[in-house]
Design a protein around this motif. Sequence first.
Motif, PDB file in Angstrom:
ATOM      1  N   ALA A 119     -19.955  48.371  45.338  1.00 27.32           N
ATOM      2  CA  ALA A 119     -19.895  49.731  45.900  1.00 27.32           C
ATOM      3  C   ALA A 119     -18.433  50.165  46.056  1.00 27.32           C
ATOM      4  O   ALA A 119     -18.092  51.342  45.830  1.00 27.32           O
ATOM      5  CB  ALA A 119     -20.613  49.748  47.249  1.00 27.32           C
ATOM      6  N   ALA A 120     -17.545  49.213  46.396  1.00 23.18           N
ATOM      7  CA  ALA A 120     -16.117  49.554  46.546  1.00 23.18           C
ATOM      8  C   ALA A 120     -15.536  50.010  45.208  1.00 23.18           C
ATOM      9  O   ALA A 120     -14.711  50.936  45.159  1.00 23.18           O
ATOM     10  CB  ALA A 120     -15.352  48.341  47.089  1.00 23.18           C
ATOM     11  N   ASP A 121     -15.967  49.372  44.103  1.00 28.85           N
ATOM     12  CA  ASP A 121     -15.492  49.800  42.765  1.00 28.85           C
ATOM     13  C   ASP A 121     -15.895  51.260  42.516  1.00 28.85           C
ATOM     14  O   ASP A 121     -15.106  52.062  42.008  1.00 28.85           O
ATOM     15  CB  ASP A 121     -16.138  48.941  41.660  1.00 28.85           C
ATOM     16  CG  ASP A 121     -15.665  47.490  41.685  1.00 28.85           C
ATOM     17  OD1 ASP A 121     -14.530  47.240  42.108  1.00 28.85           O
ATOM     18  OD2 ASP A 121     -16.469  46.616  41.281  1.00 28.85           O
ATOM     19  N   VAL A 122     -17.136  51.589  42.872  1.00 33.49           N
ATOM     20  CA  VAL A 122     -17.606  52.967  42.605  1.00 33.49           C
ATOM     21  C   VAL A 122     -16.818  53.954  43.471  1.00 33.49           C
ATOM     22  O   VAL A 122     -16.402  55.022  42.998  1.00 33.49           O
ATOM     23  CB  VAL A 122     -19.126  53.113  42.873  1.00 33.49           C
ATOM     24  CG1 VAL A 122     -19.605  54.510  42.474  1.00 33.49           C
ATOM     25  CG2 VAL A 122     -19.918  52.060  42.110  1.00 33.49           C
ATOM     26  N   ARG A 123     -16.592  53.566  44.736  1.00 36.53           N
ATOM     27  CA  ARG A 123     -15.837  54.487  45.615  1.00 36.53           C
ATOM     28  C   ARG A 123     -14.437  54.719  45.062  1.00 36.53           C
ATOM     29  O   ARG A 123     -13.921  55.827  45.086  1.00 36.53           O
ATOM     30  CB  ARG A 123     -15.777  53.921  47.043  1.00 36.53           C
ATOM     31  CG  ARG A 123     -17.108  54.070  47.785  1.00 36.53           C
ATOM     32  CD  ARG A 123     -16.956  53.819  49.267  1.00 36.53           C
ATOM     33  NE  ARG A 123     -16.678  52.427  49.571  1.00 36.53           N
ATOM     34  CZ  ARG A 123     -17.625  51.507  49.808  1.00 36.53           C
ATOM     35  NH1 ARG A 123     -18.898  51.832  49.775  1.00 36.53           N
ATOM     36  NH2 ARG A 123     -17.281  50.267  50.071  1.00 36.53           N
ATOM     37  N   GLN A 124     -13.830  53.650  44.522  1.00 39.62           N
ATOM     38  CA  GLN A 124     -12.472  53.838  43.977  1.00 39.62           C
ATOM     39  C   GLN A 124     -12.497  54.764  42.755  1.00 39.62           C
ATOM     40  O   GLN A 124     -11.634  55.637  42.610  1.00 39.62           O
ATOM     41  CB  GLN A 124     -11.837  52.499  43.608  1.00 39.62           C
ATOM     42  CG  GLN A 124     -10.400  52.726  43.142  1.00 39.62           C
ATOM     43  CD  GLN A 124      -9.573  51.473  43.035  1.00 39.62           C
ATOM     44  OE1 GLN A 124      -9.862  50.483  43.700  1.00 39.62           O
ATOM     45  NE2 GLN A 124      -8.547  51.533  42.213  1.00 39.62           N
ATOM     46  N   LEU A 125     -13.501  54.571  41.892  1.00 38.99           N
ATOM     47  CA  LEU A 125     -13.606  55.467  40.727  1.00 38.99           C
ATOM     48  C   LEU A 125     -13.787  56.914  41.171  1.00 38.99           C
ATOM     49  O   LEU A 125     -13.234  57.839  40.575  1.00 38.99           O
ATOM     50  CB  LEU A 125     -14.794  55.043  39.853  1.00 38.99           C
ATOM     51  CG  LEU A 125     -14.517  53.911  38.879  1.00 38.99           C
ATOM     52  CD1 LEU A 125     -15.824  53.421  38.246  1.00 38.99           C
ATOM     53  CD2 LEU A 125     -13.552  54.351  37.783  1.00 38.99           C
ATOM     54  N   LYS A 126     -14.565  57.111  42.251  1.00 41.66           N
ATOM     55  CA  LYS A 126     -14.796  58.487  42.725  1.00 41.66           C
ATOM     56  C   LYS A 126     -13.492  59.095  43.257  1.00 41.66           C
ATOM     57  O   LYS A 126     -13.266  60.292  43.139  1.00 41.66           O
ATOM     58  CB  LYS A 126     -15.895  58.504  43.797  1.00 41.66           C
ATOM     59  CG  LYS A 126     -17.266  58.186  43.202  1.00 41.66           C
ATOM     60  CD  LYS A 126     -18.433  58.678  44.024  1.00 41.66           C
ATOM     61  CE  LYS A 126     -18.647  57.947  45.294  1.00 41.66           C
ATOM     62  NZ  LYS A 126     -19.978  58.239  45.895  1.00 41.66           N
ATOM     63  N   ARG A 127     -12.650  58.225  43.836  1.00 45.09           N
ATOM     64  CA  ARG A 127     -11.345  58.742  44.307  1.00 45.09           C
ATOM     65  C   ARG A 127     -10.459  59.093  43.111  1.00 45.09           C
ATOM     66  O   ARG A 127      -9.705  60.055  43.135  1.00 45.09           O
ATOM     67  CB  ARG A 127     -10.644  57.696  45.190  1.00 45.09           C
ATOM     68  CG  ARG A 127     -11.174  57.641  46.607  1.00 45.09           C
ATOM     69  CD  ARG A 127     -10.255  56.838  47.522  1.00 45.09           C
ATOM     70  NE  ARG A 127     -10.248  55.440  47.178  1.00 45.09           N
ATOM     71  CZ  ARG A 127     -11.091  54.523  47.682  1.00 45.09           C
ATOM     72  NH1 ARG A 127     -12.019  54.898  48.551  1.00 45.09           N
ATOM     73  NH2 ARG A 127     -11.008  53.258  47.322  1.00 45.09           N
ATOM     74  N   GLN A 128     -10.553  58.282  42.043  1.00 51.26           N
ATOM     75  CA  GLN A 128      -9.732  58.547  40.862  1.00 51.26           C
ATOM     76  C   GLN A 128     -10.187  59.786  40.102  1.00 51.26           C
ATOM     77  O   GLN A 128      -9.377  60.465  39.483  1.00 51.26           O
ATOM     78  CB  GLN A 128      -9.769  57.339  39.907  1.00 51.26           C
ATOM     79  CG  GLN A 128      -8.819  56.244  40.325  1.00 51.26           C
ATOM     80  CD  GLN A 128      -8.752  55.105  39.301  1.00 51.26           C
ATOM     81  OE1 GLN A 128      -8.872  53.960  39.664  1.00 51.26           O
ATOM     82  NE2 GLN A 128      -8.554  55.420  38.041  1.00 51.26           N
ATOM     83  N   TYR A 129     -11.493  60.032  40.121  1.00 55.31           N
ATOM     84  CA  TYR A 129     -12.055  61.168  39.377  1.00 55.31           C
ATOM     85  C   TYR A 129     -12.855  62.051  40.327  1.00 55.31           C
ATOM     86  O   TYR A 129     -14.096  62.089  40.255  1.00 55.31           O
ATOM     87  CB  TYR A 129     -12.936  60.663  38.226  1.00 55.31           C
ATOM     88  CG  TYR A 129     -12.186  59.802  37.238  1.00 55.31           C
ATOM     89  CD1 TYR A 129     -11.350  60.373  36.282  1.00 55.31           C
ATOM     90  CD2 TYR A 129     -12.289  58.416  37.283  1.00 55.31           C
ATOM     91  CE1 TYR A 129     -10.642  59.587  35.385  1.00 55.31           C
ATOM     92  CE2 TYR A 129     -11.585  57.625  36.382  1.00 55.31           C
ATOM     93  CZ  TYR A 129     -10.759  58.213  35.446  1.00 55.31           C
ATOM     94  OH  TYR A 129     -10.068  57.440  34.564  1.00 55.31           O
ATOM     95  N   PRO A 130     -12.188  62.730  41.254  1.00 54.82           N
ATOM     96  CA  PRO A 130     -12.932  63.490  42.266  1.00 54.82           C
ATOM     97  C   PRO A 130     -13.807  64.575  41.635  1.00 54.82           C
ATOM     98  O   PRO A 130     -13.392  65.241  40.691  1.00 54.82           O
ATOM     99  CB  PRO A 130     -11.825  64.099  43.138  1.00 54.82           C
ATOM    100  CG  PRO A 130     -10.540  63.865  42.424  1.00 54.82           C
ATOM    101  CD  PRO A 130     -10.740  62.837  41.371  1.00 54.82           C
ATOM    102  N   GLY A 131     -15.012  64.680  42.164  1.00 55.41           N
ATOM    103  CA  GLY A 131     -15.911  65.744  41.709  1.00 55.41           C
ATOM    104  C   GLY A 131     -16.672  65.425  40.435  1.00 55.41           C
ATOM    105  O   GLY A 131     -17.538  66.197  40.028  1.00 55.41           O
ATOM    106  N   VAL A 132     -16.358  64.297  39.789  1.00 55.33           N
ATOM    107  CA  VAL A 132     -17.056  63.964  38.541  1.00 55.33           C
ATOM    108  C   VAL A 132     -18.388  63.289  38.898  1.00 55.33           C
ATOM    109  O   VAL A 132     -18.410  62.323  39.663  1.00 55.33           O
ATOM    110  CB  VAL A 132     -16.188  63.025  37.656  1.00 55.33           C
ATOM    111  CG1 VAL A 132     -16.962  62.594  36.417  1.00 55.33           C
ATOM    112  CG2 VAL A 132     -14.889  63.714  37.263  1.00 55.33           C
ATOM    113  N   PRO A 133     -19.531  63.782  38.379  1.00 53.80           N
ATOM    114  CA  PRO A 133     -20.826  63.173  38.720  1.00 53.80           C
ATOM    115  C   PRO A 133     -20.900  61.706  38.289  1.00 53.80           C
ATOM    116  O   PRO A 133     -20.343  61.336  37.254  1.00 53.80           O
ATOM    117  CB  PRO A 133     -21.838  64.006  37.927  1.00 53.80           C
ATOM    118  CG  PRO A 133     -21.110  65.191  37.419  1.00 53.80           C
ATOM    119  CD  PRO A 133     -19.646  64.909  37.447  1.00 53.80           C
ATOM    120  N   VAL A 134     -21.603  60.912  39.107  1.00 53.50           N
ATOM    121  CA  VAL A 134     -21.704  59.478  38.812  1.00 53.50           C
ATOM    122  C   VAL A 134     -23.159  59.128  38.497  1.00 53.50           C
ATOM    123  O   VAL A 134     -24.052  59.282  39.339  1.00 53.50           O
ATOM    124  CB  VAL A 134     -21.236  58.623  40.015  1.00 53.50           C
ATOM    125  CG1 VAL A 134     -21.168  57.150  39.612  1.00 53.50           C
ATOM    126  CG2 VAL A 134     -19.893  59.097  40.527  1.00 53.50           C
TER     127      VAL A 134
END
Length: 347
Positions: A119-134
Amino acid sequence: MQSVEQIYDHLKAKLGNFNADFELWHKAQLAYQINELKAERNAVILGHNYMEPALFHSVPDFVGDSLELSRKAAETDKDIIVFCGVEFMAETAKILNPDKTVLIPSSKAGCSLAASITAADVRQLKRQYPGVPVVGYINTYADVKAELDVCCTSGNAAAVVESFGSDTIIFLPDEYLARNVAEETGKHIVFPTMNPQNTVATDTTLDYQLIGWHGRCEVHDKFTVEDIENIRTEYPEVVILAHPECSPEVVSASDFSGSTSAMIRYVRHIQAPHYLLLTECAMGDNIAAENPNAEMLRLCSVRCPHMNQIQLEDTLNALKHTQYVVDVPEDIRVRALGAVERMLAIG
Ligand code: 13P
Ligand code: SF4
């Protein structure tokens, strides 16, 4: 309820070519006890297509791929769900059924894809690509699902990606499935380096892209284009089916690619002198049992070590001892439920 003799006759008709009589008789006795307990405890048994043949052809009320079994889990009115599959599948059933008891017959049925991302990996990706759907593959654990916008399975991955208006999508965690979906949906794919400063990505080429992750299925990673070439030389008329967790090179050298159930349907409906399945080997046995005239070629016995943990003995113990209970913390479950429900709504 079927008698031991009736179950034995059924198993003999399906598996008589592969298993010795004494073994089928033993399996029939186990299946009988499981069915008795299943009725007594008001349980339903869901069996993934990769279950070993004697289990697959006896106790499940429903068999299918991940998507079909998620739907069955969402619909059931039984008190107990016994999930003969791997942990992320049983967790998905629990996410959909918080008030039911969900059991998985082995505590060791993991998955290399689900283990490849946190889950931490996903949160970091979301910080790197804000607003991009996952979008996340169903082969993830509940805490990862809680970070997703929507789940998908191999049966609906392209439809889920296409359901977004967004041209840029994060697609996790299977590298090969992501590459195959990119091919199918006409998107470029990139694999970002994790940004240790947690800053926003400066990548300016985020135009019509999938952002992937380096997870792989340890089973499907074993198949190569060379395997395909060798088989085609020996059996020129062979029809080759590859699961989309195989590499894009393997998928494009094959004749068909689809979910486990899509492969089963293909063999049922398309006549060919030989078939080669590039997926978990128990499924080849299950198809051969159902289609005695279909000649299934084998590369070697490639079994998923996780699916292989679950046999009839374990399933009986699951119902006898109420083990192993699958639990998902409520705050995670509620967030993960949104991603699973959105997937089921897309189809
Ligand atoms: P399916 O959804 O196609 O059944 O695949 C599940 C899986 O784990 C394949 O390895
Ligand atoms: Fe996971 Fe691969 Fe086993 Fe499927 S076959 S459960 S993806 S390890």
